[in-house]
Scaffold this motif. Structure first.
Motif, PDB file in Angstrom:
ATOM      1  N   VAL A   2       0.881  -1.251   0.081  1.00  0.00           N
ATOM      2  CA  VAL A   2      -0.064   0.007  -0.020  1.00  0.00           C
ATOM      3  C   VAL A   2       0.852   1.297   0.035  1.00  0.00           C
ATOM      4  O   VAL A   2       0.776   2.126  -0.810  1.00  0.00           O
ATOM      5  N   THR A   3       1.927   1.274   0.852  1.00  0.00           N
ATOM      6  CA  THR A   3       2.684   2.545   1.015  1.00  0.00           C
ATOM      7  C   THR A   3       3.404   2.404  -0.505  1.00  0.00           C
ATOM      8  O   THR A   3       3.768   3.947  -0.864  1.00  0.00           O
ATOM      9  N   LYS A   4       3.966   1.499  -1.065  1.00  0.00           N
ATOM     10  CA  LYS A   4       4.810   1.926  -2.184  1.00  0.00           C
ATOM     11  C   LYS A   4       3.688   2.320  -3.336  1.00  0.00           C
ATOM     12  O   LYS A   4       4.038   3.018  -4.226  1.00  0.00           O
ATOM     13  N   LEU A   5       2.558   1.497  -3.512  1.00  0.00           N
ATOM     14  CA  LEU A   5       1.458   2.228  -4.313  1.00  0.00           C
ATOM     15  C   LEU A   5       1.186   3.506  -4.009  1.00  0.00           C
ATOM     16  O   LEU A   5       1.095   4.524  -4.984  1.00  0.00           O
ATOM     17  N   ALA A   6       1.030   3.954  -2.984  1.00  0.00           N
ATOM     18  CA  ALA A   6       0.659   5.222  -2.525  1.00  0.00           C
ATOM     19  C   ALA A   6       1.801   6.352  -2.903  1.00  0.00           C
ATOM     20  O   ALA A   6       1.516   7.531  -3.200  1.00  0.00           O
ATOM     21  N   ALA A   7       2.878   6.015  -2.960  1.00  0.00           N
ATOM     22  CA  ALA A   7       4.074   6.916  -3.214  1.00  0.00           C
ATOM     23  C   ALA A   7       4.419   7.152  -4.552  1.00  0.00           C
ATOM     24  O   ALA A   7       5.388   7.777  -4.803  1.00  0.00           O
ATOM     25  N   LYS A   8       3.792   6.137  -5.585  1.00  0.00           N
ATOM     26  CA  LYS A   8       4.085   6.456  -6.965  1.00  0.00           C
ATOM     27  C   LYS A   8       3.616   7.571  -7.716  1.00  0.00           C
ATOM     28  O   LYS A   8       3.815   7.948  -8.734  1.00  0.00           O
ATOM     29  N   ASN A   9       2.483   8.268  -6.833  1.00  0.00           N
ATOM     30  CA  ASN A   9       1.616   9.356  -7.811  1.00  0.00           C
ATOM     31  C   ASN A   9       1.368  10.211  -6.645  1.00  0.00           C
ATOM     32  O   ASN A   9       1.388   9.893  -5.467  1.00  0.00           O
ATOM     33  N   ALA A  10       1.049  11.745  -7.058  1.00  0.00           N
ATOM     34  CA  ALA A  10       0.970  12.594  -6.038  1.00  0.00           C
ATOM     35  C   ALA A  10      -0.373  12.412  -5.247  1.00  0.00           C
ATOM     36  O   ALA A  10      -0.419  12.426  -4.155  1.00  0.00           O
ATOM     37  N   VAL A  11      -1.187  11.954  -6.048  1.00  0.00           N
ATOM     38  CA  VAL A  11      -2.624  11.454  -5.385  1.00  0.00           C
ATOM     39  C   VAL A  11      -3.100  10.131  -5.580  1.00  0.00           C
ATOM     40  O   VAL A  11      -3.063   9.695  -6.849  1.00  0.00           O
ATOM     41  N   VAL A  12      -3.387   9.393  -4.867  1.00  0.00           N
ATOM     42  CA  VAL A  12      -3.702   7.794  -4.880  1.00  0.00           C
ATOM     43  C   VAL A  12      -4.984   7.602  -4.283  1.00  0.00           C
ATOM     44  O   VAL A  12      -5.188   7.998  -2.883  1.00  0.00           O
ATOM     45  N   ILE A  13      -5.959   7.066  -4.794  1.00  0.00           N
ATOM     46  CA  ILE A  13      -7.143   6.665  -4.109  1.00  0.00           C
ATOM     47  C   ILE A  13      -7.326   5.269  -4.302  1.00  0.00           C
ATOM     48  O   ILE A  13      -7.318   4.706  -5.262  1.00  0.00           O
ATOM     49  N   PHE A  14      -7.686   4.621  -3.094  1.00  0.00           N
ATOM     50  CA  PHE A  14      -8.024   3.160  -3.070  1.00  0.00           C
ATOM     51  C   PHE A  14      -9.644   3.314  -3.046  1.00  0.00           C
ATOM     52  O   PHE A  14     -10.246   3.810  -2.165  1.00  0.00           O
ATOM     53  N   SER A  15     -10.301   2.520  -3.932  1.00  0.00           N
ATOM     54  CA  SER A  15     -11.690   2.744  -3.868  1.00  0.00           C
ATOM     55  C   SER A  15     -12.320   1.398  -4.357  1.00  0.00           C
ATOM     56  O   SER A  15     -11.568   0.354  -4.740  1.00  0.00           O
ATOM     57  N   LYS A  16     -13.752   1.577  -4.406  1.00  0.00           N
ATOM     58  CA  LYS A  16     -14.541   0.229  -4.919  1.00  0.00           C
ATOM     59  C   LYS A  16     -15.494   0.798  -6.127  1.00  0.00           C
ATOM     60  O   LYS A  16     -16.119   1.809  -5.574  1.00  0.00           O
ATOM     61  N   SER A  17     -15.604   0.234  -7.036  1.00  0.00           N
ATOM     62  CA  SER A  17     -16.357   0.714  -8.188  1.00  0.00           C
ATOM     63  C   SER A  17     -17.822   0.729  -7.889  1.00  0.00           C
ATOM     64  O   SER A  17     -18.691   1.703  -8.533  1.00  0.00           O
ATOM     65  N   GLU A  34      -7.014  -4.144   0.865  1.00  0.00           N
ATOM     66  CA  GLU A  34      -8.124  -3.715   1.760  1.00  0.00           C
ATOM     67  C   GLU A  34      -7.960  -3.906   3.119  1.00  0.00           C
ATOM     68  O   GLU A  34      -7.893  -3.267   4.068  1.00  0.00           O
ATOM     69  N   GLN A  35      -7.569  -5.122   3.628  1.00  0.00           N
ATOM     70  CA  GLN A  35      -7.153  -5.591   4.806  1.00  0.00           C
ATOM     71  C   GLN A  35      -5.859  -4.639   5.101  1.00  0.00           C
ATOM     72  O   GLN A  35      -5.859  -4.312   6.415  1.00  0.00           O
ATOM     73  N   SER A  36      -4.880  -4.382   4.413  1.00  0.00           N
ATOM     74  CA  SER A  36      -3.664  -3.671   4.754  1.00  0.00           C
ATOM     75  C   SER A  36      -4.128  -2.020   5.159  1.00  0.00           C
ATOM     76  O   SER A  36      -3.821  -1.363   6.092  1.00  0.00           O
ATOM     77  N   LEU A  37      -5.227  -1.494   4.441  1.00  0.00           N
ATOM     78  CA  LEU A  37      -5.847  -0.462   4.714  1.00  0.00           C
ATOM     79  C   LEU A  37      -6.432  -0.301   5.986  1.00  0.00           C
ATOM     80  O   LEU A  37      -6.171   0.822   6.779  1.00  0.00           O
ATOM     81  N   VAL A  38      -7.334  -1.499   6.118  1.00  0.00           N
ATOM     82  CA  VAL A  38      -7.725  -1.179   7.626  1.00  0.00           C
ATOM     83  C   VAL A  38      -6.703  -1.410   8.743  1.00  0.00           C
ATOM     84  O   VAL A  38      -7.005  -0.618   9.959  1.00  0.00           O
ATOM     85  N   ARG A  39      -5.654  -2.036   8.590  1.00  0.00           N
ATOM     86  CA  ARG A  39      -4.333  -2.208   9.458  1.00  0.00           C
ATOM     87  C   ARG A  39      -3.862  -0.617   9.805  1.00  0.00           C
ATOM     88  O   ARG A  39      -3.278  -0.208  10.753  1.00  0.00           O
ATOM     89  N   LEU A  40      -3.934   0.287   8.763  1.00  0.00           N
ATOM     90  CA  LEU A  40      -3.562   1.489   8.594  1.00  0.00           C
ATOM     91  C   LEU A  40      -4.479   2.406   9.448  1.00  0.00           C
ATOM     92  O   LEU A  40      -3.981   3.590   9.558  1.00  0.00           O
ATOM     93  N   GLY A  41      -5.479   2.075   9.626  1.00  0.00           N
ATOM     94  CA  GLY A  41      -6.470   2.866  10.309  1.00  0.00           C
ATOM     95  C   GLY A  41      -7.691   3.310   9.322  1.00  0.00           C
ATOM     96  O   GLY A  41      -8.192   4.275   9.938  1.00  0.00           O
ATOM     97  N   CYS A  42      -7.868   2.974   8.368  1.00  0.00           N
ATOM     98  CA  CYS A  42      -8.727   3.421   7.530  1.00  0.00           C
ATOM     99  C   CYS A  42     -10.337   2.746   7.925  1.00  0.00           C
ATOM    100  O   CYS A  42     -10.268   1.438   7.598  1.00  0.00           O
ATOM    101  N   LYS A  43     -11.037   3.744   8.217  1.00  0.00           N
ATOM    102  CA  LYS A  43     -12.342   3.188   8.792  1.00  0.00           C
ATOM    103  C   LYS A  43     -13.588   4.161   8.139  1.00  0.00           C
ATOM    104  O   LYS A  43     -13.569   5.111   8.824  1.00  0.00           O
ATOM    105  N   PRO A  44     -14.183   3.800   7.223  1.00  0.00           N
ATOM    106  CA  PRO A  44     -14.212   2.335   6.267  1.00  0.00           C
ATOM    107  C   PRO A  44     -12.921   2.395   5.582  1.00  0.00           C
ATOM    108  O   PRO A  44     -12.132   3.401   5.337  1.00  0.00           O
ATOM    109  N   SER A  45     -12.846   1.265   4.816  1.00  0.00           N
ATOM    110  CA  SER A  45     -11.515   0.946   4.261  1.00  0.00           C
ATOM    111  C   SER A  45     -11.502   1.909   2.802  1.00  0.00           C
ATOM    112  O   SER A  45     -10.240   2.002   2.324  1.00  0.00           O
ATOM    113  N   VAL A  46     -12.557   2.105   2.351  1.00  0.00           N
ATOM    114  CA  VAL A  46     -12.702   2.835   1.152  1.00  0.00           C
ATOM    115  C   VAL A  46     -13.570   4.068   1.364  1.00  0.00           C
ATOM    116  O   VAL A  46     -14.722   3.782   1.977  1.00  0.00           O
ATOM    117  N   PRO A  47     -13.440   5.307   0.779  1.00  0.00           N
ATOM    118  CA  PRO A  47     -12.232   5.624  -0.309  1.00  0.00           C
ATOM    119  C   PRO A  47     -10.984   5.754   0.858  1.00  0.00           C
ATOM    120  O   PRO A  47     -11.383   6.430   1.953  1.00  0.00           O
TER     121      PRO A  47
END
Length: 104
Positions: free
Chosen positions: A4-19, A55-68
């Motif tokens: 997650v941190t690697k993906l987040a660092a690749k662009n200025a803004v990164v959004i993890f989402s569900k369609s 998504e599990q990693s996002l929850v461990r990072l403290g994302c509640k809800p996990s998305v966005p």
């Protein structure tokens, strides 16, 4: 969590989402309307259970809800409520400029 941190660092803004998530849609739209072209990862469209792992990693990072889950400049900003608060108090635009997501 490393992925997650690697993906987040690749662009200025990164959004993890569900369609299928309406709040995700609203947040993506908000960034487009600000003139930002975020990197979007639709967790429900990733292959090989990769989206579930993220998504599990996002929850461990403290994302509640996990998305966005929004990252600006490689740092976790928060979910829809936090992003809307930043927009309303004017600090979102500053963060986007500092991350190189906006040129104006």
């Amino acid at each position: 969590m490393e992925s997650v941190t690697k993906l987040a660092a690749k662009n200025a803004v990164v959004i993890f989402s569900k369609s299928s998530c309406c709040m995700c849609h609203a947040i993506k739209r908000l960034f487009y309307e600000q003139g930002v072209n975020p990197m979007i990862y639709e967790l429900d469209e990733l292959d090989n259970n990769y989206g579930t792992q993220i998504e599990q990693s996002l929850v461990r990072l403290g994302c509640k809800p996990s998305v966005p889950a929004v990252f600006i400049g490689g740092k976790f900003v928060g979910s829809a409520k936090t992003v809307m608060t930043l927009l309303l108090d004017g600090s979102l635009k500053k963060m986007l400029k500092e991350a190189g997501a906006l040129w104006l």
